[in-house]
Scaffold this motif. Structure first.
Motif, mmCIF file in Angstrom:
data_model
loop_
_atom_site.group_PDB
_atom_site.id
_atom_site.type_symbol
_atom_site.label_atom_id
_atom_site.label_comp_id
_atom_site.label_asym_id
_atom_site.label_seq_id
_atom_site.Cartn_x
_atom_site.Cartn_y
_atom_site.Cartn_z
ATOM 1 N N ALA A 214 0.838 -1.207 0.000
ATOM 2 C CA ALA A 214 0.000 0.000 0.000
ATOM 3 C C ALA A 214 0.871 1.254 0.000
ATOM 4 N N ALA A 215 1.971 1.231 0.770
ATOM 5 C CA ALA A 215 2.857 2.397 0.840
ATOM 6 C C ALA A 215 3.449 2.712 -0.533
ATOM 7 N N GLU A 216 3.864 1.669 -1.279
ATOM 8 C CA GLU A 216 4.437 1.895 -2.606
ATOM 9 C C GLU A 216 3.383 2.402 -3.590
ATOM 10 N N ILE A 217 2.166 1.872 -3.469
ATOM 11 C CA ILE A 217 1.079 2.358 -4.333
ATOM 12 C C ILE A 217 0.815 3.833 -4.054
ATOM 13 N N PHE A 218 0.755 4.201 -2.766
ATOM 14 C CA PHE A 218 0.497 5.594 -2.403
ATOM 15 C C PHE A 218 1.600 6.511 -2.930
ATOM 16 N N GLU A 219 2.847 6.065 -2.854
ATOM 17 C CA GLU A 219 3.956 6.872 -3.380
ATOM 18 C C GLU A 219 3.798 7.095 -4.877
ATOM 19 N N ALA A 220 3.396 6.047 -5.606
ATOM 20 C CA ALA A 220 3.198 6.169 -7.046
ATOM 21 C C ALA A 220 2.038 7.106 -7.364
ATOM 22 N N VAL A 221 0.974 7.035 -6.565
ATOM 23 C CA VAL A 221 -0.175 7.928 -6.764
ATOM 24 C C VAL A 221 0.234 9.379 -6.556
ATOM 25 N N ILE A 222 1.000 9.639 -5.493
ATOM 26 C CA ILE A 222 1.419 11.012 -5.200
ATOM 27 C C ILE A 222 2.304 11.559 -6.324
ATOM 28 N N ARG A 223 3.183 10.715 -6.872
ATOM 29 C CA ARG A 223 4.002 11.168 -8.010
ATOM 30 C C ARG A 223 3.116 11.467 -9.208
ATOM 31 N N GLY A 224 2.077 10.659 -9.402
ATOM 32 C CA GLY A 224 1.080 10.917 -10.444
ATOM 33 C C GLY A 224 1.636 10.923 -11.855
ATOM 34 N N ASN A 225 2.618 10.083 -12.117
ATOM 35 C CA ASN A 225 3.251 10.035 -13.439
ATOM 36 C C ASN A 225 2.426 9.124 -14.355
ATOM 37 N N LEU A 226 1.455 9.714 -15.025
ATOM 38 C CA LEU A 226 0.527 8.952 -15.856
ATOM 39 C C LEU A 226 1.177 8.603 -17.190
ATOM 40 N N ARG A 227 1.176 7.318 -17.511
ATOM 41 C CA ARG A 227 1.781 6.846 -18.755
ATOM 42 C C ARG A 227 0.803 5.961 -19.516
ATOM 43 N N PHE A 228 1.029 5.887 -20.830
ATOM 44 C CA PHE A 228 0.230 5.028 -21.697
ATOM 45 C C PHE A 228 1.178 4.130 -22.486
ATOM 46 N N PRO A 229 1.637 3.043 -21.883
ATOM 47 C CA PRO A 229 2.574 2.157 -22.589
ATOM 48 C C PRO A 229 2.007 1.704 -23.932
ATOM 49 N N SER A 230 2.801 1.860 -24.984
ATOM 50 C CA SER A 230 2.293 1.585 -26.330
ATOM 51 C C SER A 230 1.861 0.131 -26.490
ATOM 52 N N ARG A 231 2.539 -0.778 -25.809
ATOM 53 C CA ARG A 231 2.178 -2.194 -25.921
ATOM 54 C C ARG A 231 0.753 -2.447 -25.433
ATOM 55 N N ILE A 232 0.329 -1.692 -24.399
ATOM 56 C CA ILE A 232 -0.988 -1.896 -23.796
ATOM 57 C C ILE A 232 -2.045 -1.005 -24.435
ATOM 58 N N PHE A 233 -1.657 0.211 -24.807
ATOM 59 C CA PHE A 233 -2.635 1.208 -25.263
ATOM 60 C C PHE A 233 -2.655 1.393 -26.782
ATOM 61 N N ARG A 234 -2.031 0.486 -27.519
ATOM 62 C CA ARG A 234 -1.945 0.697 -28.966
ATOM 63 C C ARG A 234 -3.312 0.691 -29.647
ATOM 64 N N ASN A 235 -4.285 0.010 -29.033
ATOM 65 C CA ASN A 235 -5.616 -0.042 -29.639
ATOM 66 C C ASN A 235 -6.628 0.869 -28.940
ATOM 67 N N VAL A 236 -6.150 1.736 -28.068
ATOM 68 C CA VAL A 236 -7.033 2.671 -27.360
ATOM 69 C C VAL A 236 -7.036 4.002 -28.111
ATOM 70 N N SER A 237 -8.210 4.565 -28.306
ATOM 71 C CA SER A 237 -8.346 5.772 -29.127
ATOM 72 C C SER A 237 -7.697 6.989 -28.471
ATOM 73 N N PRO A 238 -7.259 7.964 -29.277
ATOM 74 C CA PRO A 238 -6.720 9.213 -28.721
ATOM 75 C C PRO A 238 -7.730 9.930 -27.827
ATOM 76 N N ALA A 239 -9.014 9.852 -28.167
ATOM 77 C CA ALA A 239 -10.030 10.539 -27.355
ATOM 78 C C ALA A 239 -10.104 9.948 -25.955
ATOM 79 N N ALA A 240 -9.996 8.620 -25.844
ATOM 80 C CA ALA A 240 -10.022 7.981 -24.530
ATOM 81 C C ALA A 240 -8.821 8.408 -23.699
ATOM 82 N N LYS A 241 -7.643 8.460 -24.321
ATOM 83 C CA LYS A 241 -6.440 8.876 -23.592
ATOM 84 C C LYS A 241 -6.526 10.342 -23.179
ATOM 85 N N ASP A 242 -7.148 11.161 -24.003
ATOM 86 C CA ASP A 242 -7.328 12.571 -23.639
ATOM 87 C C ASP A 242 -8.220 12.700 -22.414
#
Length: 277
Positions: A214-242
């Motif tokens: 939980a502590a590591e998850i909270f640290e990641a949330v506070i950093r808030g570094n939102l990413r869209f890895p291409s391997r996972i998000f390659r089929n997700v529309s630009p509008a959804a990512k926006d």
């Protein structure tokens, strides 16, 4: 069990169990309608926070009912030992069960859009009436008999309608907003962050911020570094990512509201999404 409850409803089989109580299917002999009843054992409420949650849930559910995307409450009975809430009967599987059943893969974008639109309709209704849910997560999203989404579990809800700010670390790892974890006063947009995290998980099969504790998850949330890895998000529309960028925005003053999210073009275009390379 409260005598007043027994005089009006006939209890049937157990359909669920939680930390403080048990849920049964129940039957109203006069109307012949079927409901669920949540029986909360007051002796299991260990501290003032638990008791506060017990008082909150029926109060806020009554304020917010009826709404097609919020679990409806019909009756409340209370005696010295048990609080009983008669609520609408839902399907046994939650949104979490749907996500788990996807087994780490994404939910189709059209389906995710339909689910998120209903969840945001529920959250926007809460916010219009001055209530923040504060624990929006897939476990608390149920489905009615017709398959419509129902936001449930208002034990952590709080009133902000007179302009007051909220405080206190409330919520669940993965879904809690950074301003909550940082000990600041906060507003209702904490719910929008949580909805954004749910949408990210539905579209990718993985949470945006994670860790081994939980502590590591909270640290990641506070950093808030939102990413869209291409391997996972390659089929997700630009509008959804926006939309995700605007909902999972670390600065709450720049985060969109639930009402604004509902007006996002993605909800109009999701039915026509094409694969993105």
């Amino acid at each position: 069990m409260c005598e007043a409850l027994k005089s009006q409803y006939q209890l049937c089989e157990e359909i669920g169990r939680g930390r403080f109580g048990t849920i049964f299917r129940c039957f109203h002999p006069i109307s012949t309608d079927t409901f669920a009843v949540k029986l909360i054992d007051k002796s299991l409420l260990a501290d003032s926070t638990d008791r506060h949650c017990l008082e909150n849930e029926p109060k806020y559910m009554s304020l917010l009912s009826p709404h097609p995307n919020i679990l409806q409450i019909f009756d409340v009975f209370e005696d010295d030992d048990v609080l009983s809430m008669v609520i609408e009967l839902c399907q046994p599987l939650t949104l979490l069960d749907r996500i788990v059943a996807a087994n780490g893969t994404s939910i189709p974008e059209v389906e995710a859009a339909g689910l998120m639109k209903q969840l945001l309709e529920a959250v926007a209704h809460c916010h219009r009436l001055g209530v923040a849910h504060r624990d929006v997560k897939p476990d608390n999203v149920l489905f009615g008999g017709g398959g419509d989404l129902k936001l449930a579990d208002f034990g952590s809800a709080e009133w902000f309608g007179d302009g007051r700010r909220m405080s206190g670390v409330v919520g669940t790892p993965y879904y809690v907003a950074p301003e909550v974890l940082m000990g600041r006063e906060y507003g209702e947009k904490v719910d929008v962050w949580s909805c954004g995290v749910i949408l990210y998980i539905m579209l990718s099969g993985t949470p945006p911020f994670y860790g081994d504790s939980a502590a590591e998850i909270f640290e990641a949330v506070i950093r808030g570094n939102l990413r869209f890895p291409s391997r996972i998000f390659r089929n997700v529309s630009p509008a959804a990512k926006d939309l995700l960028r605007k909902m999972i925005c670390r600065d709450p003053s720049n985060r969109i509201s639930a009402e604004q999210a509902l007006r996002h073009p993605w909800f109009l275009s999701a039915g026509d999404t094409v694969n993105v390379t």
